[in-house]
Write a protein that holds these residues in place. Structure first.
Motif, PDB file in Angstrom:
ATOM      1  N   LYS A   1     -11.013   4.939   1.668  1.00  0.00           N
ATOM      2  CA  LYS A   1     -10.779   3.577   2.160  1.00  0.00           C
ATOM      3  C   LYS A   1     -11.417   3.381   3.530  1.00  0.00           C
ATOM      4  CE  LYS A   1      -6.400   2.846  -0.297  1.00  0.00           C
ATOM      5  NZ  LYS A   1      -4.949   2.599  -0.142  1.00  0.00           N
ATOM      6  N   SER A   2     -11.327   4.416   4.375  1.00  0.00           N
ATOM      7  CA  SER A   2     -11.941   4.331   5.700  1.00  0.00           C
ATOM      8  C   SER A   2     -13.449   4.165   5.589  1.00  0.00           C
ATOM      9  CB  SER A   2     -11.608   5.594   6.510  1.00  0.00           C
ATOM     10  OG  SER A   2     -12.228   5.549   7.781  1.00  0.00           O
TER      11      SER A   2
ATOM     12  N   GLU B   1       0.838  -1.191   0.000  1.00  0.00           N
ATOM     13  CA  GLU B   1       0.000   0.000   0.000  1.00  0.00           C
ATOM     14  C   GLU B   1       0.878   1.248   0.000  1.00  0.00           C
ATOM     15  OE1 GLU B   1      -4.072   1.442   2.268  1.00  0.00           O
ATOM     16  OE2 GLU B   1      -2.591   0.268   3.359  1.00  0.00           O
TER      17      GLU B   1
ATOM     18  N   SER C   1      -7.925   9.831  -0.482  1.00  0.00           N
ATOM     19  CA  SER C   1      -7.920   8.395  -0.771  1.00  0.00           C
ATOM     20  C   SER C   1      -8.069   7.590   0.514  1.00  0.00           C
ATOM     21  CB  SER C   1      -6.617   8.027  -1.481  1.00  0.00           C
ATOM     22  OG  SER C   1      -6.501   6.630  -1.607  1.00  0.00           O
ATOM     23  N   ARG C   2      -7.360   8.005   1.569  1.00  0.00           N
ATOM     24  CA  ARG C   2      -7.452   7.294   2.849  1.00  0.00           C
ATOM     25  C   ARG C   2      -8.848   7.398   3.437  1.00  0.00           C
ATOM     26  NH1 ARG C   2      -3.879   9.255   7.855  1.00  0.00           N
ATOM     27  NH2 ARG C   2      -5.541  10.803   7.852  1.00  0.00           N
ATOM     28  N   ASP C   3      -9.462   8.563   3.331  1.00  0.00           N
ATOM     29  CA  ASP C   3     -10.836   8.730   3.818  1.00  0.00           C
ATOM     30  C   ASP C   3     -11.792   7.822   3.060  1.00  0.00           C
ATOM     31  OD1 ASP C   3      -9.974  10.576   5.633  1.00  0.00           O
ATOM     32  OD2 ASP C   3     -10.626  12.334   4.484  1.00  0.00           O
TER      33      ASP C   3
END
Length: 716
Positions: free
Chosen positions: A372-373, A301, A368-370
């Motif tokens: 995925k969350s 990742e 992007s992380r949000d």
């Protein structure tokens, strides 16, 4: 249409509720008749049922109850005063009470889920050794020694089931039984004044434990309960059920407890396929998951912190080189200072540009992380299909970040990509929830079901006597109820439902619950032929179907099960299995989001059906013998009870596979007709795979065909 239902078809094939020409009504064994006479004198009422002997297809004899007269709907068959019931309360309020209080680690619900069985096991063994002096002597002495269930079958007999996961579970539970017996033996040995040395033996414990597992009632009762005489009812897919009756002066009596009117049904009013009045649900939730524990190193990742550190180091390495400026020969001081000033302005701009770029990159990464969350919190990685969708979303997110950082994509395009992916994930979540609720009839969990499911696997078991009895006690804790309430009803009754009746000479059954053959083996050591509640477990090693490394990485990262599991049934079309197959072919930005759970692309649907067909054909080829061979074996007089039930178990799984294969073939034929331009009404007429059950198959396929109709008229 009900006359063409699976339930109706199976009842007709078995002659359920019809006269059994092979039944024999002998005199009841003296010990049983004495027991019935004493119970009758104490208020037991028996209506229109008698002790009888029945036989299997190969001639094996077994006892049960027969209708001595025609039994109508809503009739009470057996009425048992509550004082004749043996419950956990009787066990606790006995001379063994101090022993129970001394060992809550084994006898309290604070420590053991099967604590009531432990109380009753100890109590029945204690009363057994007392013989005729015991109030419960006739109840105990009429418990046969020659019955068991799957846990106590020999390994050779268990292997006949051709079901490794079920056998594994049965053997595990046998080891747990041995630990429970050894713990009980360790405890009772401390009380020689209560238990004679020859009482608590493995043979006696197994005998009593078998009856606690196979004959006790407890679903709607305050305590686990043994009901005299009612254990003679065998199980079938009828609607005979148990209920409670109240005397007129009982303050707990309500309008709901009033007896319904007894009536005779006409021929066309027989029990419908959906009727389950009075019988309780009992789903097969045997867990046979095996989790992936190895690592996957073909994908890593994107690590923004590492990227940021490397980028910053590289920038300042290059930035440091800009300080290497010297005054040139013959260069005027003013010119040199001017060059220094220009360089300083350039350096300031370089820092500013680098920080802006890094912050924009960080913003894209955080978006992007949000995203995925959001996926993790709202979608179950471990369900049967979402890993294929989530894998594609992770792939798109990683690709968008890399393309932006590499300069192949503009900032606003990367940002729009991520927003579009999040919108797609939200739409998918809504479609998933609607599919689970409306089609699969599953509840929607407020918290992540994935997280709940994984946490359950962390529970450890106690493997020996020392671990059980050495658990620390909190002496301020109340491990038992201070008051054990008596049952509030006056009589326990067994009765027929509103659309249930038996001819004179028919075997009268009680519905233990909506049980698959798998669960019946685990609870009762028996199986039913043409059991409409049966299902076959289909386990698919799905990793070979995953196309991108992100999805494979997620499976390993979160240690998901190695298998996707589906229940193939007689009564329903395996839509979840078809969706799984479709998810393998579904492609983001090629297929619509709605087509994931709904039929919108007939070509995509056909590919899914073809894959499903190939998987089922491969699975059924793994059986060691053919369906026709098992059907003949049912008439083999050399078979014992265990072998006979094992044949039925294999046979019914094969019948379910063949049934579902035919359903899928029917759907493929219908789709091919529609793709050839044949109107829907003509496309869905009888196919070569319907055989004699076209009407039944159309009932099962009704919802799926309705989706096909909808897809046919969608704008292209």
């Amino acid at each position: 249409m009900k006359r063409h239902s699976i339930g109706k078809r199976f009842r007709k094939m078995k002659g359920l509720r019809k006269v059994d020409p092979n039944a024999v009504i002998p005199e009841a064994p003296k010990q049983l008749q004495d027991y019935i006479d004493i119970l009758t004198a104490q208020g037991l009422q028996i209506n229109k049922v008698k002790y009888a002997i029945f036989q299997t297809k190969n001639g094996l004899k077994y006892p049960g109850l027969i209708a001595s007269e025609k039994i109508l709907s809503n009739e009470t068959l057996v009425s048992v005063p509550k004082d004749l019931l043996l419950t956990t309360r009787h066990a606790f309020e006995s001379p063994l009470k101090q022993m129970f209080l001394d060992h809550p680690q084994y006898f309290s619900n604070q420590f053991y889920s099967s604590w009531e069985d432990h109380l009753l096991l100890a109590f029945i063994l204690y009363e057994y050794q007392r013989g005729p002096q015991s109030q419960w002597h006739l109840l105990i002495s009429n418990l046969p020694r020659d019955i068991d269930y799957l846990v106590f079958w020999s390994h050779e007999e268990q292997d006949l089931l051709d079901d490794q996961q079920l056998v594994k579970l049965a053997r595990k539970q046998y080891q747990e039984f041995l630990v429970e017996f050894e713990t009980l033996k360790c405890i009772t040995d401390k009380y020689p004044n209560l238990f004679a040395p020859e009482t608590v033996t493995l043979e006696n414990a197994r005998w009593v434990y078998t009856h606690l597992v196979t004959r006790c009632f407890g679903k709607y009762l305050a305590y686990v309960t043994m009901v005299p005489f009612c254990e003679l009812f065998n199980h079938e897919c009828t609607d005979v059920f148990y209920d409670f009756e109240y005397n007129d002066d009982n303050p707990h009596k309500s309008e709901e407890s009033e007896q319904t009117q007894v009536k005779e049904l006409k021929e066309d009013e027989e029990l419908s396929v959906t009727s389950s009045e009075g019988s309780y649900h009992s789903d097969d939730e045997i867990s046979d998951s095996e989790y992936i524990t190895d690592t996957f190193d073909q994908f890593t990742e994107f690590d923004f912190d590492q990227f940021s550190q490397v980028s910053t180091n590289n920038f300042y390495e290059e930035f440091g080189k800009t300080f290497d400026i010297k005054q040139q020969e013959n260069e005027e001081e003013d010119e040199f200072n001017k060059r220094i000033k220009e360089l300083q302005e350039k350096q300031i701009k370089m820092r500013k540009d680098f920080n802006i770029k890094l912050n924009l990159q960080r913003e894209i990464f955080l978006l992007s992380r949000d995203c995925k969350s959001f996926i993790f919190q709202n979608i179950d990685y471990g369900d049967n299909y979402s890993i294929f969708f989530i894998g594609q979303m992770f792939n798109k997110l990683e690709k968008s970040i890399q393309e932006y950082i590499n300069g192949d994509k503009a900032y606003f395009m990367a940002r729009e990509d991520i927003k579009r992916i999040q919108l797609s994930c939200n739409t998918y979540k809504n479609n998933l929830y609607a599919f689970q609720k409306d089609v699969m009839k599953k509840p929607i969990y407020q918290t992540s079901y994935f997280q709940q499911k994984r946490s359950k696997t962390q529970n450890s078991t106690l493997d020996n006597v020392q671990q059980i009895l050495s658990q620390p006690l909190d002496y301020d804790c109340e491990y038992y109820k201070t008051v054990w309430d008596k049952d509030k009803f006056d009589r326990f009754v067994m009765k027929t439902a509103s659309k249930d009746q038996f001819e004179k000479g028919a075997q009268v059954y009680f519905c233990y619950g909506r049980l698959s053959n798998r669960m019946m083996l685990m609870r009762y050591g028996m199986t039913l032929e043409y059991n409409k509640y049966d299902h076959a477990h289909l386990r698919i090693e799905y990793l070979k179907y995953i196309q991108n490394n992100e999805a494979i990485w997620l499976v390993h990262k979160y240690q998901l099960s190695k298998y996707k599991r589906f229940k193939l049934k007689h009564t329903t079309f395996p839509i979840d299995f078809i969706v799984f197959c479709k998810s393998i072919y579904w492609t983001f930005n090629v297929n619509s989001l709605d087509s994931f759970f709904k039929i919108q692309d007939l070509q995509l649907e056909r590919k899914a059906l073809q894959l499903a067909l190939e998987i089922l054909v491969e699975e059924i080829s793994k059986f060691s013998d053919k369906l026709e061979e098992n059907e003949k074996l049912l008439y083999d007089k050399k078979l014992g009870y265990h072998e006979y039930f094992a044949v039925i178990y294999r046979l019914e799984r094969q019948r379910i596979y063949h049934h579902n294969i035919n359903l899928i073939k029917i759907c493929i034929v219908v789709i091919d007709r529609m793709l050839d331009g044949i109107p829907f009404e003509q496309a869905t007429v009888k196919t070569q795979f319907d055989f004699d059950y076209c009407e039944t198959n159309r009932i099962i396929l009704a919802k799926y065909f309705e989706q096909m109709r909808y897809a046919l008229y969608l704008p292209k």
